[in-house]
Structures are given as C-alpha cells and as structure tokens.
Design an enzyme around this catalytic site. Structure first.
Site, PDB file in Angstrom:
ATOM      1  N   LYS A  97       0.693  -1.238   0.048  1.00 16.81           N
ATOM      2  CA  LYS A  97      -0.196   0.439  -0.102  1.00 16.81           C
ATOM      3  C   LYS A  97       1.125   1.268  -0.171  1.00 16.81           C
ATOM      4  CE  LYS A  97      -2.216  -0.945   4.068  1.00 16.81           C
ATOM      5  NZ  LYS A  97      -1.076  -2.426   3.878  1.00 16.81           N
ATOM      6  N   ARG A 156     -10.483   0.765   8.312  1.00 13.85           N
ATOM      7  CA  ARG A 156      -9.722  -0.939   7.910  1.00 13.85           C
ATOM      8  C   ARG A 156     -10.959  -1.308   9.038  1.00 13.85           C
ATOM      9  NH1 ARG A 156      -3.601  -1.851   9.622  1.00 13.85           N
ATOM     10  NH2 ARG A 156      -3.025   0.213   8.346  1.00 13.85           N
ATOM     11  N   ARG A 164      10.037  -0.855  11.929  1.00 14.81           N
ATOM     12  CA  ARG A 164       9.348  -1.048  12.504  1.00 14.81           C
ATOM     13  C   ARG A 164       9.481  -1.690  13.912  1.00 14.81           C
ATOM     14  NH1 ARG A 164       4.855   0.407   8.187  1.00 14.81           N
ATOM     15  NH2 ARG A 164       3.465  -1.141   9.778  1.00 14.81           N
ATOM     16  N   ARG A 169      -0.828  -8.615  12.841  1.00 17.04           N
ATOM     17  CA  ARG A 169      -1.771  -7.631  11.923  1.00 17.04           C
ATOM     18  C   ARG A 169      -2.362  -8.807  11.087  1.00 17.04           C
ATOM     19  NH1 ARG A 169       3.853  -5.380  11.622  1.00 17.04           N
ATOM     20  NH2 ARG A 169       3.329  -4.365   9.248  1.00 17.04           N
TER      21      ARG A 169
HETATM   22  P1  AP5 Z   1       4.562  -1.787   2.074  1.00 14.48           P
HETATM   23  O1  AP5 Z   1       4.530  -0.923   0.707  1.00 14.48           O
HETATM   24  O2  AP5 Z   1       5.345  -1.170   2.900  1.00 14.48           O
HETATM   25  O3  AP5 Z   1       3.554  -2.125   2.659  1.00 14.48           O
HETATM   26  P2  AP5 Z   1       2.456  -1.981   3.770  1.00 14.48           P
HETATM   27  O4  AP5 Z   1       0.660  -2.601   2.984  1.00 14.48           O
HETATM   28  O5  AP5 Z   1       2.042  -0.171   3.400  1.00 14.48           O
HETATM   29  O6  AP5 Z   1       2.652  -2.580   4.750  1.00 14.48           O
HETATM   30  P3  AP5 Z   1       2.028  -1.561   5.641  1.00 14.48           P
HETATM   31  O7  AP5 Z   1       2.990  -2.901   6.838  1.00 14.48           O
HETATM   32  O8  AP5 Z   1       3.063  -0.492   6.511  1.00 14.48           O
HETATM   33  O9  AP5 Z   1       0.772  -2.013   6.429  1.00 14.48           O
HETATM   34  P4  AP5 Z   1      -0.166  -1.833   7.744  1.00 14.48           P
HETATM   35  O10 AP5 Z   1      -1.263  -2.441   7.819  1.00 14.48           O
HETATM   36  O11 AP5 Z   1       0.318  -2.709   8.579  1.00 14.48           O
HETATM   37  O12 AP5 Z   1       1.006  -0.662   8.665  1.00 14.48           O
HETATM   38  P5  AP5 Z   1       0.111   0.500   8.578  1.00 14.48           P
HETATM   39  O13 AP5 Z   1       1.161   1.542   9.399  1.00 14.48           O
HETATM   40  O14 AP5 Z   1      -0.779   0.774   8.136  1.00 14.48           O
HETATM   41  O15 AP5 Z   1       5.333  -2.914   1.221  1.00 14.48           O
HETATM   42  C1  AP5 Z   1       6.137  -4.125   2.431  1.00 14.48           C
HETATM   43  C2  AP5 Z   1       7.463  -4.901   1.726  1.00 14.48           C
HETATM   44  O16 AP5 Z   1       7.312  -4.940   1.328  1.00 14.48           O
HETATM   45  C3  AP5 Z   1       9.015  -3.072   1.415  1.00 14.48           C
HETATM   46  O17 AP5 Z   1       9.642  -3.424   1.869  1.00 14.48           O
HETATM   47  C4  AP5 Z   1       8.691  -2.359  -0.432  1.00 14.48           C
HETATM   48  O18 AP5 Z   1       9.309  -2.788   0.043  1.00 14.48           O
HETATM   49  C5  AP5 Z   1       7.968  -4.402  -0.162  1.00 14.48           C
HETATM   50  N1  AP5 Z   1       7.186  -4.577  -1.132  1.00 14.48           N
HETATM   51  C6  AP5 Z   1       5.806  -3.245  -1.760  1.00 14.48           C
HETATM   52  N2  AP5 Z   1       5.463  -4.352  -3.365  1.00 14.48           N
HETATM   53  C7  AP5 Z   1       6.530  -4.889  -3.075  1.00 14.48           C
HETATM   54  C8  AP5 Z   1       5.929  -5.791  -4.656  1.00 14.48           C
HETATM   55  N3  AP5 Z   1       5.150  -5.812  -5.464  1.00 14.48           N
HETATM   56  N4  AP5 Z   1       7.462  -6.838  -4.827  1.00 14.48           N
HETATM   57  C9  AP5 Z   1       8.080  -6.894  -3.574  1.00 14.48           C
HETATM   58  N5  AP5 Z   1       8.216  -5.921  -3.132  1.00 14.48           N
HETATM   59  C10 AP5 Z   1       7.317  -5.447  -2.450  1.00 14.48           C
HETATM   60  O19 AP5 Z   1      -0.329   0.707  10.234  1.00 14.48           O
HETATM   61  C11 AP5 Z   1       0.818   0.128  11.301  1.00 14.48           C
HETATM   62  C12 AP5 Z   1      -0.641   0.098  12.440  1.00 14.48           C
HETATM   63  O20 AP5 Z   1      -1.244   1.292  12.400  1.00 14.48           O
HETATM   64  C13 AP5 Z   1      -1.532  -0.694  12.551  1.00 14.48           C
HETATM   65  O21 AP5 Z   1      -1.458  -2.286  12.684  1.00 14.48           O
HETATM   66  C14 AP5 Z   1      -2.580  -0.204  13.809  1.00 14.48           C
HETATM   67  O22 AP5 Z   1      -2.206  -0.864  15.259  1.00 14.48           O
HETATM   68  C15 AP5 Z   1      -2.288   1.009  13.010  1.00 14.48           C
HETATM   69  N6  AP5 Z   1      -3.429   1.656  12.026  1.00 14.48           N
HETATM   70  C16 AP5 Z   1      -3.245   2.363  10.749  1.00 14.48           C
HETATM   71  N7  AP5 Z   1      -4.511   2.242  10.335  1.00 14.48           N
HETATM   72  C17 AP5 Z   1      -5.279   2.521  11.693  1.00 14.48           C
HETATM   73  C18 AP5 Z   1      -6.342   1.693  11.380  1.00 14.48           C
HETATM   74  N8  AP5 Z   1      -7.412   2.343  10.159  1.00 14.48           N
HETATM   75  N9  AP5 Z   1      -7.717   1.751  12.261  1.00 14.48           N
HETATM   76  C19 AP5 Z   1      -7.155   1.126  13.111  1.00 14.48           C
HETATM   77  N10 AP5 Z   1      -5.658   1.400  13.545  1.00 14.48           N
HETATM   78  C20 AP5 Z   1      -5.028   1.507  12.334  1.00 14.48           C
HETATM   79 MG    MG Z   2       2.341   1.209   4.459  1.00 16.20          MG
END
Ligand code: AP5
Ligand code: MG
Length: 237
Positions: A15, A90, A178, A190
């Site tokens: 994402k 979410r 992280r 998660r």
């Molecule tokens: P990346 O693009 O970083 O993946 P992502 O989908 O953004 O994954 P996240 O881990 O950031 O999602 P998340 O939902 O756990 O975290 P968030 O910060 O939103 O890619 C991942 C890796 O793969 C990277 O190394 C990248 O280079 C690689 N990659 C990407 N695409 C690739 C490809 N095509 N091929 C190869 N490699 C690739 O949320 C964190 C926390 O915040 C949650 O757990 C929760 O506590 C809180 N939170 C956030 N939003 C909410 C909400 N709406 N409601 C409640 N709590 C929330």
């Molecule tokens: Mg992310």
C-alpha cells in the site's frame, strides 16, 4: 473534480509503495493512518504513548481516535481535491464514517484497490522491511536488497530479546525496522486483524457499486503493480 482512492490490502501488500507512486501521478497526497500515528511517537501525552504501544502489539487503534485523526488530515489544504487512503478504512465503522464524511461534502470514494497477496509473502514483506532513518528510503532483505551492503540477525547473548536484524545501506547508513515488523507476533496479529476486521470491507465495497472495488495481484514487481493500479484508477466509475 475530487478524487478519493482507497488502497486496501494485508500488511506488506505494498500500500505504502503504491501510494507514493500514485500521489506523483495524480497530484493528490497519500494519507496513511499508520504514518500519522507513527508521527506521534515524539509526543509524550498519554494518548500518543498508548497509540505507540497498541501499534507495537499489532492491534488496531480505536475507531473514534482514527476517524478524528483522518478528519484533521482531510481538513488540510493539500487534501482539498482528494487523497489516496493507505490503511484506512480498516473496519466497517471507519468505512461508514468515511462515506458519511464525503457525502456531506458532495464527494464519494472513486475507487477501492485491493492489493491481493498470500499471507506467507505478506509476513516476509513485513519481517524483511528496513528503512533509512536519515533518508526514509525503504528496502527489503528478501525482495528489494539493492543498496543494502550487509544484513544479519544478531542474537542477544542471554536470549533476553528475539534476534535483531542489523542492516547497513551502501552509503553506510544504519537501517532499522518498525517495532511492529521486528516482532513476529505483532506481524501475525496484524494479519489476523486484517482477516477478521478489514476483509469484511471487501464485500461492503463490492456491494456498494459494481466495479468500485478492483482486485490487483500484488505478488508482481512494484512496477507491474503500479501499472495495474494506474489502469484501475483511469477506468474508475
Ligand atoms: P509496503 O508498501 O510498506 O506495505 P504496506 O501494505 O504499506 O504494509 P504495512 O506493513 O505498512 O501495512 P500495515 O497495515 O501493517 O501498517 P500501517 O502503517 O498501515 O511494502 C512492504 C514491504 O514489501 C516493503 O519492504 C516493500 O519494499 C516491499 N514491497 C512492496 N511491494 C512489493 C512488490 N510488489 N514486490 C516486492 N516487494 C514489495 O499500520 C500500522 C499500525 O497502525 C496498525 O497495525 C494499527 O495499529 C495502526 N493503524 C493504521 N491504520 C489504522 C486504522 N485505519 N485503524 C486503526 N488502526 C490503524
Ligand atoms: Mg504501509
């Protein structure tokens, strides 16, 4: 005309990577609730501290707090023509809140892009992700290690904490994980949370309007996924 895009997908689906690409193409900012919450880590008030702890455990922040943070972000000047939501909504309550928020402003969600990825790869994408604190550049020891000169897992001599990942950028900069990526339990939590609370939104958006939700295979190169994402946005209804 405004443009509201939702990027949905399990942890590690890409994402964040895709949001960064889209914002350049369409001139609307990425709104990542995860990034907004992480930015609070320097704050010392009880709410900000509690949020960091909940995130480190891989659990969701409550809906009211999340919606309030998003409302504040959407009120900023650069968001007036639309945004790319990364990791929001979410839960069904967040989706209902967003619909109502946009409706009041005569807008609506234009496209929901579901980045589909198997949970095994999703785990490795999170577990292997490292970032430069200095430049913000992200790498992955399994999938995208170009620019990393060395990485290794280091055990604590008395096993007082799980093995830590040490990675160094070719410029000499230290790369860090992280907190919620460094803890395997938090990654699994998660993924479970996605299955339980976020996956129901797939049906919600599919039933809302035919063609609104577009499924994209996220197990392809970043460039191939970007091309599919752009095609889906251009074909939005
Ligand atoms: P990346 O693009 O970083 O993946 P992502 O989908 O953004 O994954 P996240 O881990 O950031 O999602 P998340 O939902 O756990 O975290 P968030 O910060 O939103 O890619 C991942 C890796 O793969 C990277 O190394 C990248 O280079 C690689 N990659 C990407 N695409 C690739 C490809 N095509 N091929 C190869 N490699 C690739 O949320 C964190 C926390 O915040 C949650 O757990 C929760 O506590 C809180 N939170 C956030 N939003 C909410 C909400 N709406 N409601 C409640 N709590 C929330
Ligand atoms: Mg992310």
């Amino acid at each position: 005309m405004s443009l509201y895009i939702i990027l949905m997908g399990v942890q590690g689906a890409g994402k964040g990577e895709q949001a960064r690409v889209i914002q350049e193409t369409y001139g609307i900012p990425q709104v990542s609730t995860g990034d907004l919450f992480r930015a609070m880590k320097t704050r010392t008030d009880p709410l900000a501290q509690k949020i960091q702890q909940i995130m480190a455990e891989g659990k969701l922040i409550d809906d009211d707090t999340t919606n309030a943070v998003v409302e504040d972000r959407l009120g900023q000047d650069d968001a007036k023509n639309g945004v790319i939501f990364d990791g929001f909504p979410r839960t069904p309550a967040q989706a209902a809140w967003l619909d109502q928020y946009l409706e009041k402003r005569g807008a609506h969600v234009n496209a929901v892009l579901l980045l589909e990825l198997d949970f095994y790869t999703a785990f490795k994408r999170s577990f292997g992700r490292v970032k430069s604190d200095a430049t913000g550049k992200t790498y992955n020891i399994y999938f995208n290690d170009d620019g990393i000169t060395e990485w290794k897992f280091v055990d604590h001599p008395q096993n007082e904490y799980p093995p830590r990942l040490r990675a160094v950028e070719s410029t000499g900069g230290v790369l860090s994980r992280r907190p919620d990526d460094a803890n395997a339990h938090a990654i699994l939590k998660r993924i479970d949370t996605f299955r339980e609370l976020t996956a129901p939104l797939i049906t919600y958006y599919e039933q809302k309007r035919p063609g609104l939700l577009v499924r994209i295979d996220a197990d392809q190169s970043i460039e191939t996924v970007s091309a599919a994402v752009k095609a889906a946005i251009d074909a939005r209804n």
